[in-house]
Scaffold this motif. Structure first.
Motif, short mmCIF file in Angstrom:
data_model
loop_
_atom_site.label_atom_id
_atom_site.label_comp_id
_atom_site.label_asym_id
_atom_site.label_seq_id
_atom_site.Cartn_x
_atom_site.Cartn_y
_atom_site.Cartn_z
N MET A 45 0.86 -1.19 0.00
CA MET A 45 0.00 0.00 0.00
C MET A 45 0.89 1.23 0.00
O MET A 45 1.88 1.29 0.73
CB MET A 45 -0.91 0.02 1.22
N HIS A 46 0.50 2.19 -0.85
CA HIS A 46 1.31 3.40 -0.96
C HIS A 46 0.41 4.54 -1.45
O HIS A 46 -0.24 4.41 -2.48
CB HIS A 46 2.47 3.19 -1.93
N GLY A 47 0.36 5.62 -0.70
CA GLY A 47 -0.47 6.75 -1.08
C GLY A 47 -1.76 6.77 -0.28
O GLY A 47 -1.90 6.09 0.73
N ALA A 51 -6.78 7.16 4.81
CA ALA A 51 -5.49 6.79 5.38
C ALA A 51 -4.40 7.07 4.35
O ALA A 51 -4.67 7.14 3.15
CB ALA A 51 -5.48 5.32 5.76
N GLU A 52 -3.20 7.26 4.85
CA GLU A 52 -2.06 7.43 3.96
C GLU A 52 -1.01 6.39 4.32
O GLU A 52 -0.68 6.21 5.50
CB GLU A 52 -1.46 8.82 4.07
N TYR A 53 -0.51 5.71 3.30
CA TYR A 53 0.51 4.69 3.48
C TYR A 53 1.76 5.08 2.71
O TYR A 53 1.69 5.73 1.67
CB TYR A 53 0.01 3.34 2.96
N LYS A 54 2.89 4.64 3.25
CA LYS A 54 4.16 4.84 2.57
C LYS A 54 4.91 3.51 2.62
O LYS A 54 5.23 3.02 3.71
CB LYS A 54 4.97 5.94 3.26
N ASN A 55 5.10 2.91 1.44
CA ASN A 55 5.79 1.61 1.34
C ASN A 55 5.24 0.57 2.30
O ASN A 55 5.98 -0.17 2.94
CB ASN A 55 7.30 1.79 1.56
N GLY A 56 3.90 0.51 2.41
CA GLY A 56 3.25 -0.50 3.22
C GLY A 56 3.02 -0.12 4.67
O GLY A 56 2.36 -0.85 5.40
N LEU A 57 3.54 1.01 5.10
CA LEU A 57 3.36 1.44 6.49
C LEU A 57 2.33 2.54 6.57
O LEU A 57 2.38 3.52 5.82
CB LEU A 57 4.69 1.94 7.06
N GLU A 58 1.40 2.40 7.51
CA GLU A 58 0.37 3.42 7.69
C GLU A 58 0.98 4.64 8.38
O GLU A 58 1.54 4.56 9.46
CB GLU A 58 -0.77 2.86 8.54
N MET A 59 0.90 5.78 7.70
CA MET A 59 1.46 7.02 8.22
C MET A 59 0.39 7.86 8.93
O MET A 59 0.69 8.59 9.87
CB MET A 59 2.08 7.85 7.08
N MET A 60 -0.85 7.77 8.43
CA MET A 60 -1.95 8.57 8.98
C MET A 60 -3.24 7.85 8.69
O MET A 60 -3.39 7.20 7.67
CB MET A 60 -1.94 9.95 8.29
N ARG A 61 -4.19 7.97 9.62
CA ARG A 61 -5.52 7.40 9.41
C ARG A 61 -6.54 8.27 10.12
O ARG A 61 -6.34 8.66 11.27
CB ARG A 61 -5.60 5.97 9.93
N MET A 62 -7.63 8.54 9.43
CA MET A 62 -8.74 9.29 10.02
C MET A 62 -10.00 8.46 9.81
O MET A 62 -10.44 8.28 8.68
CB MET A 62 -8.87 10.65 9.36
N ASP A 63 -10.53 7.93 10.90
CA ASP A 63 -11.80 7.22 10.85
C ASP A 63 -12.89 8.22 11.15
O ASP A 63 -12.78 9.01 12.10
CB ASP A 63 -11.83 6.09 11.88
#
Length: 159
Positions: A117-119, A134-146
């Motif tokens: 996941m990316h972007g 949510a925002e992912y960078k190279n598979g890592l979740e950087m930010m998420r807003m539920d």
């Protein structure tokens, strides 16, 4: 004999061959390349074309698009309505991954790069309201807003 000759001529004029017959993904032989990527073969040759699968119990049809044995696109349909769209590059999940509710509304939209996941990633409720971003960078979740459930959150602090 004349009927058989006409049939053979008709097949060649229409461009029909063994490769153009309907093929299911399960009909293909699966091998892994040195990088672990799945490659699909038919009759010993890397398969290029579409495969068609139908799951009668759920009324789901799947199309897999392949080039030189590698997945490029997967699409799913239920009752003729698109329910899934998945893009691949060199046989690896890369691009947009979309799933839809039965009413045609998007359920999720994910973006992948080289299998991770990316972007920006999005999720929606059946009525079209945003469920998460949510925002992912190279598979890592950087930010998420539920987003809050209908009726909002109950206050944690009391006066």
């Amino acid at each position: 004999m004349r009927v058989f000759s006409i049939f053979i001529a008709l097949c060649f004029s229409l461009g029909l061959s063994a490769q153009s017959r309907p093929v299911a993904l399960d009909d293909l032989e699966i091998k892994k390349d040195p990088n672990g990527v799945t490659v699909y073969y038919l009759d010993g040759q890397a398969f290029s074309g579409k495969t068609y699968d139908f799951y009668e119990q759920e009324n789901i049809a799947l199309e897999h698009h392949l080039e030189q044995g590698l997945l490029t696109l997967k699409e799913g349909f239920r009752d003729g309505q698109k329910i899934e769209h998945v893009e691949f590059k060199d046989g690896i999940l890369d691009g947009v991954y979309l799933k839809y509710f039965g009413n045609g509304q998007k359920y999720v939209e994910h973006r992948y790069q080289s299998g991770r996941m990316h972007g920006l990633q999005y999720g929606w409720e059946k009525d079209g309201t945003v469920r998460f971003v949510a925002e992912y960078k190279n598979g890592l979740e950087m930010m998420r807003m539920d987003y809050p459930p209908p009726g909002g959150f109950k206050p944690m602090i009391k006066n």
